[in-house]
Design an enzyme around this catalytic site. Structure first.
Site, PDB file in Angstrom:
ATOM      1  N   ASP A   1      11.358   4.072  -1.437  1.00 11.62           N
ATOM      2  CA  ASP A   1      10.783   5.144  -0.343  1.00 11.62           C
ATOM      3  C   ASP A   1      10.350   6.408  -1.043  1.00 11.62           C
ATOM      4  OD1 ASP A   1      13.418   5.977  -0.790  1.00 11.62           O
ATOM      5  OD2 ASP A   1      14.087   6.044   1.007  1.00 11.62           O
TER       6      ASP A   1
ATOM      7  N   ASP B   1      23.747   8.096   8.696  1.00 13.49           N
ATOM      8  CA  ASP B   1      23.395   7.549   9.958  1.00 13.49           C
ATOM      9  C   ASP B   1      22.808   5.995  10.103  1.00 13.49           C
ATOM     10  OD1 ASP B   1      20.795   7.506   8.738  1.00 13.49           O
ATOM     11  OD2 ASP B   1      19.770   9.030  10.114  1.00 13.49           O
TER      12      ASP B   1
ATOM     13  N   HIS C   1      20.839   4.589   7.885  1.00 14.71           N
ATOM     14  CA  HIS C   1      19.686   4.206   7.287  1.00 14.71           C
ATOM     15  C   HIS C   1      19.827   3.399   6.108  1.00 14.71           C
ATOM     16  CE1 HIS C   1      18.918   8.456   5.749  1.00 14.71           C
ATOM     17  NE2 HIS C   1      19.182   7.492   4.774  1.00 14.71           N
TER      18      HIS C   1
ATOM     19  N   GLU D   1      15.299   5.147   9.660  1.00 15.81           N
ATOM     20  CA  GLU D   1      16.311   5.865  10.535  1.00 15.81           C
ATOM     21  C   GLU D   1      16.396   5.238  11.998  1.00 15.81           C
ATOM     22  OE1 GLU D   1      17.420   8.312   9.175  1.00 15.81           O
ATOM     23  OE2 GLU D   1      16.141   9.904   8.628  1.00 15.81           O
TER      24      GLU D   1
HETATM   25  C1  GLP Z   1      18.333   8.796   1.213  1.00 19.12           C
HETATM   26  C2  GLP Z   1      17.552   7.536   0.663  1.00 19.12           C
HETATM   27  C3  GLP Z   1      18.576   6.367   0.809  1.00 19.12           C
HETATM   28  C4  GLP Z   1      19.816   6.798   0.339  1.00 19.12           C
HETATM   29  C5  GLP Z   1      20.534   7.642   1.142  1.00 19.12           C
HETATM   30  C6  GLP Z   1      22.017   8.172   0.680  1.00 19.12           C
HETATM   31  O1  GLP Z   1      18.254   9.126   2.303  1.00 19.12           O
HETATM   32  N1  GLP Z   1      16.294   7.343   1.216  1.00 19.12           N
HETATM   33  O2  GLP Z   1      17.828   5.314   0.109  1.00 19.12           O
HETATM   34  O3  GLP Z   1      20.686   5.440   0.639  1.00 19.12           O
HETATM   35  O4  GLP Z   1      19.541   8.885   0.732  1.00 19.12           O
HETATM   36  O5  GLP Z   1      21.986   9.041  -0.237  1.00 19.12           O
HETATM   37  P1  GLP Z   1      23.333   9.073  -1.192  1.00 19.12           P
HETATM   38  O6  GLP Z   1      23.468   7.916  -2.032  1.00 19.12           O
HETATM   39  O7  GLP Z   1      22.993  10.618  -1.986  1.00 19.12           O
HETATM   40  O8  GLP Z   1      24.573   9.099  -0.058  1.00 19.12           O
END
Ligand code: GLP
Length: 257
Positions: A67, A136, A138, A143
């Site tokens: 993404d 959440d 995702h 989402e």
């Molecule tokens: C963002 C990314 C996700 C990732 C999430 C969790 O939203 N788009 O791919 O899994 O963050 O981030 P973290 O690893 O910092 O908790």
């Protein structure tokens, strides 16, 4: 779904890196699906170490990132393009023309998303997809409410995600409201998936995603339908799993199989 619980973040990062390096050694031109966020940083650091100290060769691999924020250019310090270069690509010998990230500035978003999907197919599909999980539930930026069959497209981020990611942007106002993300359906087509989660603040959502119902309200739960998914958790992230003992038991008995 295999659930591997280890003592620390460092251990899960190393274990996941071992899986990735095994694939690269067995299939030097493999296609990796890559994730951003804090969670995969340990894995990237270990892969960089393997490149520098053990000669792990990335010269033939291709990479597709999950993404990118929509509305910021690649040069923006908080773009996922910048994140990936700073934390991984600049330190290994991946070829720039084999690095794919969704565009945060595409003018024809639908055409771009279709092209991204076609490129994944043209290169033979994703061999191994790395995933983190949002609070959440995702995966990528799918989402809650994202169709389980969704493809690469633009998504509006939830308020929770915008707030979670404000720590990187300085303020909530500066966080983009949209992202281009691979769909849940796109991710499900990866031949192999590794989900990594660490820390107590992921414990609740990990329990929902792994042991709760498969639902578009927790898009990570769709991994229960995927035949080749391994989930690497540290003790804190695993602390709310009902079948914790069984996962440990399976892991202990695995070498005997
Ligand atoms: C963002 C990314 C996700 C990732 C999430 C969790 O939203 N788009 O791919 O899994 O963050 O981030 P973290 O690893 O910092 O908790």
């Amino acid at each position: 779904m295999e659930v591997v619980i280890l003592d620390s973040y460092e251990q899960i990062s190393k274990k996941a890196a071992k899986e990735v390096s095994n694939l690269i050694r067995n299939k030097p031109n493999c296609v990796l699906g890559l994730a951003t966020g804090s969670t995969p940083l340990g894995l990237y650091q270990e892969l960089i170490r393997m490149h520098k100290e053990e000669g792990l060769d990335f010269s033939k691999i291709s990479t597709f990132n999950l993404d990118e924020y929509y509305g910021i250019p690649p040069a923006h310090p908080q773009s996922y393009y910048a994140f990936m270069h700073e934390n991984f690509f600049n330190h290994i010998n991946v070829q720039p023309e084999r690095i794919y990230l969704p565009s945060g500035t595409a003018t024809d978003v639908n055409a771009f998303c279709q092209w991204y999907e076609e490129e994944i197919k043209r290169l033979g599909g994703i061999d191994l997809q790395i995933l983190g999980i949002g609070r959440d539930g995702h995966i990528a930026f799918n989402e809650p409410g994202s169709a389980l069959g969704s493809r690469t497209r633009i998504k509006t981020l939830t308020r929770e995600t915008v707030e979670d990611n404000a720590r990187f942007f300085g303020s909530v106002e500066d966080v983009p409201r949209y992202a281009i993300t691979m769909g849940v359906g796109t991710i499900q087509e990866a031949k192999q998936i590794i989900l990594i989660a660490s820390g107590e603040n992921k414990a609740e959502i990990i329990a929902k995603a792994i042991e709760g119902p498969v639902t578009a309200q927790v898009t990570g739960s769709v991994l229960q339908l995927h035949a080749q998914t391994v989930v690497y958790l540290d003790e804190a992230a695993a602390s709310k799993l009902e079948r914790y003992d069984y996962y440990k038991w399976v892991f202990e008995n695995k070498p005997k199989l």
